[in-house]
Enzyme design. Structure first.
Site, PDB file in Angstrom:
ATOM      1  N   LEU A  60      40.008  36.660  48.827  1.00 40.55           N
ATOM      2  CA  LEU A  60      40.275  35.217  48.733  1.00 40.55           C
ATOM      3  C   LEU A  60      41.340  34.934  47.676  1.00 40.55           C
ATOM      4  CD1 LEU A  60      36.658  33.924  49.060  1.00 40.55           C
ATOM      5  CD2 LEU A  60      38.560  33.154  50.465  1.00 40.55           C
ATOM      6  N   LYS A  61      41.753  35.971  46.948  1.00 38.37           N
ATOM      7  CA  LYS A  61      42.664  35.777  45.810  1.00 38.37           C
ATOM      8  C   LYS A  61      42.216  34.561  44.996  1.00 38.37           C
ATOM      9  CE  LYS A  61      46.507  38.560  46.968  1.00 38.37           C
ATOM     10  NZ  LYS A  61      46.148  38.860  48.369  1.00 38.37           N
ATOM     11  N   GLY A  66      35.944  29.024  36.575  1.00 39.76           N
ATOM     12  CA  GLY A  66      34.818  29.930  36.798  1.00 39.76           C
ATOM     13  C   GLY A  66      33.776  29.381  37.757  1.00 39.76           C
ATOM     14  N   ILE A  68      33.951  27.293  40.252  1.00 39.97           N
ATOM     15  CA  ILE A  68      34.346  27.319  41.673  1.00 39.97           C
ATOM     16  C   ILE A  68      34.448  28.767  42.178  1.00 39.97           C
ATOM     17  CG2 ILE A  68      36.153  26.723  43.358  1.00 39.97           C
ATOM     18  CD1 ILE A  68      34.743  24.268  42.426  1.00 39.97           C
ATOM     19  N   GLY A 172      54.987  48.628  54.689  1.00 43.11           N
ATOM     20  CA  GLY A 172      55.373  48.147  56.016  1.00 43.11           C
ATOM     21  C   GLY A 172      56.326  46.976  55.931  1.00 43.11           C
ATOM     22  N   GLN A 174      56.664  44.539  54.119  1.00 44.55           N
ATOM     23  CA  GLN A 174      57.160  44.176  52.794  1.00 44.55           C
ATOM     24  C   GLN A 174      58.047  45.264  52.167  1.00 44.55           C
ATOM     25  OE1 GLN A 174      54.638  41.775  50.062  1.00 44.55           O
ATOM     26  NE2 GLN A 174      53.039  42.288  51.499  1.00 44.55           N
ATOM     27  N   GLY A 192      48.229  46.248  56.480  1.00 44.70           N
ATOM     28  CA  GLY A 192      47.753  45.284  57.459  1.00 44.70           C
ATOM     29  C   GLY A 192      48.551  45.342  58.748  1.00 44.70           C
ATOM     30  N   ARG A 193      49.632  44.551  58.770  1.00 48.89           N
ATOM     31  CA  ARG A 193      50.375  44.348  60.011  1.00 48.89           C
ATOM     32  C   ARG A 193      50.879  45.638  60.655  1.00 48.89           C
ATOM     33  NH1 ARG A 193      54.249  39.782  57.589  1.00 48.89           N
ATOM     34  NH2 ARG A 193      53.372  40.510  55.613  1.00 48.89           N
TER      35      ARG A 193
END
Lengths: 224, 224
Positions: A60-61, A66, A68, A172, A174, A192-193
């Site tokens: 979720l980065k 704190g 939340i 990849g 990036q 990922g991709r």
């Protein structure tokens, strides 16, 4: 040393298909914000049960106060082994509360030390030393540092020691090549991709692992 | 000048009850990450239709590479007028892509310039000048600056001009009093728990607005 699959904005069906193919070959699965917003907790559950005994990471980065960050983590803690938060938010009434929650709930905390895109040079790198010191003080299970800039990985590994796990995105699209981050001191490369958009995710994963091994032989590190 | 209600981790039922009571008195509603993860898009829709013609803000505190921020925003764009992202991710391949998406889709972009908790002093404030310059360059509709530190609001207002909207959290549990941020140059004060945890959310809102007006008279600013 290994490979973490990033699932960001796939449908549950597509994610399950890919996991069935590649589960045996990856060390962990990182689930991004789009997937977490788009899908329900029962979707998460079916995904997780399709590929057990791996490191499941909620990406979720988190970058909030704190209170939340803890409330958010509490909603998804049951489905994950680790969560990712930004070191940028600082410790007091921020990461201190999140770290305490993770400790008490057996969750691994991973802090972003810096990011993989060009924009990270504008602020994140400018504050790199302070970021490193925050990571040191919080003493999390792992940190995120970009495969696109191996010199940053090397610096963090050298100054934070060998215990902390380093997770590196940026391979990849990036620009980083498989194995470069591992050679600089990372434990895991996050991809990922390059996998999820391949016609054959399994073949993509196998090629990435081969490329990692080749690169590691070149830099004189034994993999696994 | 006004008041934005923050809804972070309420049930849909509770959120609807509170909105029915206070909708007429607030200028906007800010929805936090816990609510967005916990509930579906149809829940969001019923919430929004219960209180129209207000500023609806998605507070995911986005802090990722451009690609992920855009994908995430795209999933919720239909329900919101504005979204909040962190300025510390930087512009290139980060905020530039998000700002372009917001422009093209009629969304207001709000950047966090610094935060309201103590930990913000460790890094966010250290980089305040650079953060301010990033906000200046991206030129968003608004920025977030903490009611707990009015001197930072004043600095940002003086150096960024009068056009940009300033939104300020930190009232109540975090320590700031209603009206202090408005006196320092904010356009909106963001209040969550002080309202949502009150036995009478309506009374809480009315008291906050009265307190804002009193404070504004003291500092010589005419409200609304």
């Amino acid at each position: 040393m290994g490979l973490i699959l990033a699932i960001d904005d796939l449908s549950v069906k597509k994610a399950l298909e890919i996991l069935n193919d590649v589960c045996d070959y990856v060390d962990g699965i990182k689930i991004g914000i789009p997937f977490l917003i788009r899908n329900s907790s029962s979707d998460l559950k079916s995904l997780k049960t399709s590929c057990t005994k791996k490191l499941w990471i909620a990406d979720l980065k988190l970058a909030d106060i704190g209170y939340i960050m803890v409330r958010t983590t509490d909603l998804i803690a049951g489905f994950f082994d680790a969560i990712i938060a930004h070191s940028f938010v600082g410790i007091k009434n921020g990461l201190d509360e999140l770290a305490r929650y993770c400790d008490e709930n057996g969750l691994k905390l991973v802090l972003v030390a810096t990011m993989s895109h060009e924009g990270a040079k504008e602020l994140y790198d400018f504050a790199l030393i302070r970021m490193r010191d925050i990571v040191k003080q919080v003493n999390p299970w792992g940190l995120v540092a970009p495969a696109t800039r191996p010199e940053v990985i090397y610096f963090l590994r050298r100054t934070l020691g060998s215990k902390i796990k380093i997770l590196s995105p940026g391979i990849g699209p990036q620009g980083a090549l498989p194995g470069e981050a591992l050679c600089a001191g990372s434990n895991y490369e996050i991809v990922g991709r390059l996998i999820t958009r391949s016609n054959s995710p399994l073949k993509a994963v196998q090629e990435i692992i081969s490329a990692q091994k080749r690169k590691l032989r070149e830099c004189g590190i034994n993999m696994r």
